[in-house]
Design an enzyme around this catalytic site. Structure first.
Site, mmCIF file in Angstrom:
data_model
loop_
_atom_site.group_PDB
_atom_site.id
_atom_site.type_symbol
_atom_site.label_atom_id
_atom_site.label_comp_id
_atom_site.label_asym_id
_atom_site.label_seq_id
_atom_site.Cartn_x
_atom_site.Cartn_y
_atom_site.Cartn_z
ATOM 1 N N VAL C 117 -14.307 14.476 22.130
ATOM 2 C CA VAL C 117 -12.469 15.314 22.339
ATOM 3 C C VAL C 117 -13.428 16.546 21.446
ATOM 4 O O VAL C 117 -13.208 17.597 23.322
ATOM 5 C CB VAL C 117 -11.450 14.448 21.423
ATOM 6 C CG1 VAL C 117 -10.433 15.794 21.071
ATOM 7 C CG2 VAL C 117 -10.887 13.505 21.733
ATOM 8 N N CYS C 118 -12.900 16.648 20.710
ATOM 9 C CA CYS C 118 -14.058 18.152 19.950
ATOM 10 C C CYS C 118 -14.874 18.765 20.487
ATOM 11 O O CYS C 118 -14.897 20.103 21.034
ATOM 12 C CB CYS C 118 -13.393 18.388 18.909
ATOM 13 S SG CYS C 118 -12.241 17.089 17.971
ATOM 14 N N VAL C 119 -15.629 17.900 21.230
ATOM 15 C CA VAL C 119 -16.398 18.152 21.523
ATOM 16 C C VAL C 119 -16.533 18.500 23.684
ATOM 17 O O VAL C 119 -17.186 19.271 23.967
ATOM 18 C CB VAL C 119 -18.120 18.163 20.974
ATOM 19 C CG1 VAL C 119 -19.211 19.173 21.769
ATOM 20 C CG2 VAL C 119 -18.327 18.020 20.056
#
Lengths: 206, 206, 206, 206, 206, 206, 206, 206
Positions: C117-119
């Site tokens: 998600v965050c990457v």
């Protein structure tokens, strides 16, 4: 850019069984021996069930590589069989390629030992000649997972599709109604966990 | 869109052995030490067998990285050898690249330590200059499987082909009849499981 | 069809550290806690060493996700820092993107928690805007290997390059002679196995 | 037949750190390098915290085995230190055993490299002399898991107790109230996942 | 209740090498082929180095099990050698047991293929006759880890001690000063990672 | 020498749930989070089903360790509950031990986080006082498998019996006829694979 | 050559749940049963939360494959539901495809059992018709990792994007502020490790 | 203290096959389905070959647990067969125990599903009554490796011996000359890797 889904077609596919020999099989360590025997025979049963033209070949079968597994030979008594005198890539054997071409099929199902050589080389050769190639990964074995991963990568990159015997069978069958008993029989024989489902079902249905 | 299969050609390939040094080898943990030593020496034996021009290089060999593995040095006494003064990517060393180009080959076989740097960087550089690059994955090692997977991905994406020493040997050899004894000897030496097949065969054949 | 090798360039790259927060870190299970902490701090040390502009961001840091790891905050006291009020993809935060663009760099190094998600989301967003994106896989963590594999596949497919902190450092450094002590110090600090080589070397050299 | 639970007692235990040398550490492959360094230093921090008498020893430190890890040497500047001239089992070194006996302790904590030799041999020797021996398994490393398993089996069979640095610390500490800050500080330093809990707690408590 | 540590004693031990035959070796899958070959030959080198009386035996060597590995036969040209006509447990072969007893030793080192039969059965037999038995686990192989674990459990329970070739060598050697060159040579040959330490050391020492 | 089989007896057993706290649970990495939550709640359901006296305890629940998992607290509203002020081994808490003894039971079921401390310490203490201790291994978690293996070894050695929640339930239940629906309901809730069997059965039976 | 990032859009996506039947689920062995049940139900909860049109289908549900998991049926009482009379690829069922097209969505989220057949076949069919297909890998299961890897490869090659339920939820949600409680509730229910963070946070915030 | 080796004796042993039922088999995940089916049938073939009295039992075979695997039932048409009405531990079924005792054997071979219950409970019961119990570990399966390890530990502790079907066969057979063809036939059928050796041997011997 859009993808074109050419399904495996039982009327347009030929199966190549490459170098499943008693000596070479002792090199296969990316599957347990039980699993691998089961996978290879399941693929053979599928080819028989769908009447897919099949071609067998071996490498140096009189030497340490040993003879082809007897079950395979017995299952395909009339199949073209090429004991190659030395070519490592079976696609370098003119008679073999002639037999493949004689089938007139455009799709190739291939399995063999070892994956990185006996499967990868003819796969690349066939792709280069325009065939669609479907590698039956679980009926193909090699030394270890590192080697397997590299071989898969090379074949993917060239456009081969990676499958397993079960998905091959299902893609060929398309609809259970074409023959429930026959196809179910193959699953029951080669998927013990599915056989258990059938047995529970039968018992409970009464 | 069709795939073009350019096989490894013993007359058109150069081998690059990059940074197989005693210190750096202690960093390799995606293979057991026995397996890795065997794989590296098997690749070297293959290069010798097919008379493939080979180029060796090291990084800071007077420091903690340590000297090149002595077996490699002894096997290639006349090979161009470049102890790089500081360039991490050996393709940044002009003499090294000059030596590669001097061979006139269009295919590169490469192996080294560590995979994500000493192999990946020159692989990308050589691909960018139009070479076909074949990475010998099992003679190349690195810190762990996560790093290996990422490095393989980057090289694949750029067009490198991933192989293993056994498939390299087989693709170069093409036909056992070219030299059964010689090639079989390499396999017997570096594949104990194949040596066992040969031994059983010999004993049983009498 | 030919590959173009744009190396990581310390003068053309910006580092994005996304959501390395005390709560979220407890979700990371594709690395051991020791390995992961070491990898994240190694990447930060590399960015400092090469004076790479770095941008930090967090998600809901006042809630269960927890504050950013204090070591990171201390290492980059003057870096742009964005505590996002709610956007999951940090590329949806206008200020964040403005800060990235203000650097004028064309290459992005990214690491974060969780990988899928965050990457993955900002990686896809940045690729879509024409950036070259290099994912530092071993400073990015997630729930398990299945999730990691799927996230890597999605990013690869979109054109991201997968690297690890060590290869990032080496590709930026290019030549040991640029600063042997400095770069060696980072390796000694974050690669215990390399520190051991240095220590043996120093002792033996006397 | 009933079991007698003699807990680790900080007033009756001596710590033996055996052969944590820069060369030998490169042989350890049953832990990642980061994990292993962390485990060894955590054990040392625990010994310091509880003022446990500690004895250090090395094997052939002027040869390829290399010097003792410098952090250990620095942490125990006044500890008895025995650079053994040749004895493989440190219990065969009279001075070493004399030092152990001079402590007057009946419990031994031991860790070392490699587990199957440098830990197992003195463990068996000490058990034979009536000591209670507690092996710190995660600060002891060896070639691979097969070797580890065999070595653990041999030590268990002889009566050694297998522990890890965290349980050693907790069994010595007994009650958090003895020193919350001090013991918590060790955990925060060597358990990143616990440091994260503390950080979240601190931030949220305000 | 106290433990008595009877170390392996080179003057009171006999080595039994059981069924390391070319066919049976293909069944071994709890080690990679390279690792296993190396382990078996390392154990043999250790026995030679310490002049330990060694006894070799095979099972049905004229059948599919194949001949004993030739390297072993060559290393022990004068050792008692028993090609058993049918007994599965070599301890059921009277000549074999007579040869063991003729050595007058009270300690037995044993290795073989497969662990659960060819090693476990004579181990249990010898324990029942009062011998101390040390199983060299990494020179003994079998079908898979489940089988290995069960076989180890059964032998442990009966009182066998589980070791590995390296710890066997070290326990026999006791002190490096007894012969640094000789013992170091065995390690250099069979532990590539140790050979690297020696090579770095030699290079750096100058 | 003969073994005496004292089965788990629902009328003679007490359950100890030790330190299943929200913070500490983030340390558990020898199970997936889903599996571990399921195992802990399954054990609790079993204790409720058999009306086994249960005692809950926590360590420093106002600090980073966090509160006890709310589901457990809700399931045992009237159970003795001890928020220990500092004792690491809950057996060092007099009130806790008093509560255990007040039950008058001779068998102890124990589960907790982390296995090597919060489970192992009271297990050893209780064994030392003559209790039979049954460790519910899959409702007890810790940092990694190495730590788990060492902790299991220590508890086995002292005489603890290692079980899992399913075998605990079955040994307590003894005969399905005692309550088919009730016990089957627990299995259906906590063994999705068994729930599937029931669902197929129900559907097929009609 | 530039990548176009079409995010999952809750207003333009349809979810296909294929063959999550009680019998077929017993074939899934690339996830633990607890993990898999949780993943499938998490995906369903996400679809409900975002009001994504969902279509359910089963294969031979009156036979050994068994009925659809009851939780799914209950969660989607009004969803189009197709008990296929025989088609293996659900895209071969005209009514099913008609229902998909009737939604007017251009993105497809798909999960099913088994991955290589029930997911892969309709994925390829949908891609061929121009849909964007996002495979929810952790709510799709199959026989083993080899089969999973091959199936993923085939779908990637055709252009499918591999995701997991968590990243699907996050990409649909985009911004926590859209509904913190609702989305957080799903995470708390299906990510025990996130529930723990919330619980610690709540307790500590007071 | 000396060990007494009571070998498995075909004239003094009875085989118990416990709960190999079609439903319960779907719970077994510590073996691949192919491996497990093969192991169970191999054990049955061995019992038939040595004419070992065999007793079969099932638990609730009319419910979700399903009927006994048909192959087993067919192989032992005249064996005592107990469909238990509810007892979980088959040793709680008086008729079953009566049948065991009626054989007059002192050794018990046992295999079943699941290991931690259906095998462990009767194993402990039989040990308590003075039987020697040999657990056939690879014909006994359970949920996962953690559960398996705990169950093995409990049985070992009570004095059971852990074996595998191959070692059981070999310990019963003792000498190949008792019946080469018969015993070899079982191996060829259930060890594909041994069948390959035989096939190579036969081909090469001519």
């Amino acid at each position: 850019m859009s993808f074109n889904y050419n399904r495996l077609d039982k009327d347009d596919v030929v199966l190549l069984m490459v170098d499943h020999q008693s000596g070479l099989l002792s090199l296969v360590r990316d599957f347990s021996p039980d699993d691998f025997r089961n996978n290879v025979l399941a693929l053979a049963d599928i080819a028989k069930f769908f009447d897919i033209p099949s071609i067998l070949t071996t490498s140096f079968e009189d030497g340490p590589n040993g003879p082809m597994v007897p079950e395979l030979k017995e299952m395909f008594p009339d199949a073209p069989y090429f004991a190659r005198p030395g070519q490592i890539n079976c696609w370098d054997n003119e008679d073999f390629v002639k037999a493949v071409k004689a089938t007139g099929k455009k799709q190739i199902l291939i399995a063999g030992v070892v994956t990185d050589v006996c499967v990868a080389f003819p796969t690349l050769s066939a792709l280069a000649e325009g065939y669609e190639v479907f590698v039956v990964t679980d009926a193909s074995g090699t030394f270890n997972l590192t080697t397997r991963d590299a071989a898969w990568s090379r074949m993917e990159q060239a456009g081969a599709q990676l499958m397993n015997w079960f998905s091959v069978g299902c893609e060929l069958h398309r609809d259970w109604r074409n023959d429930i008993e026959g196809f179910g029989g193959i699953l029951a024989k080669h998927l013990p966990q599915y056989a258990n489902l059938i047995q529970s079902y039968t018992a409970q249905k009464g």
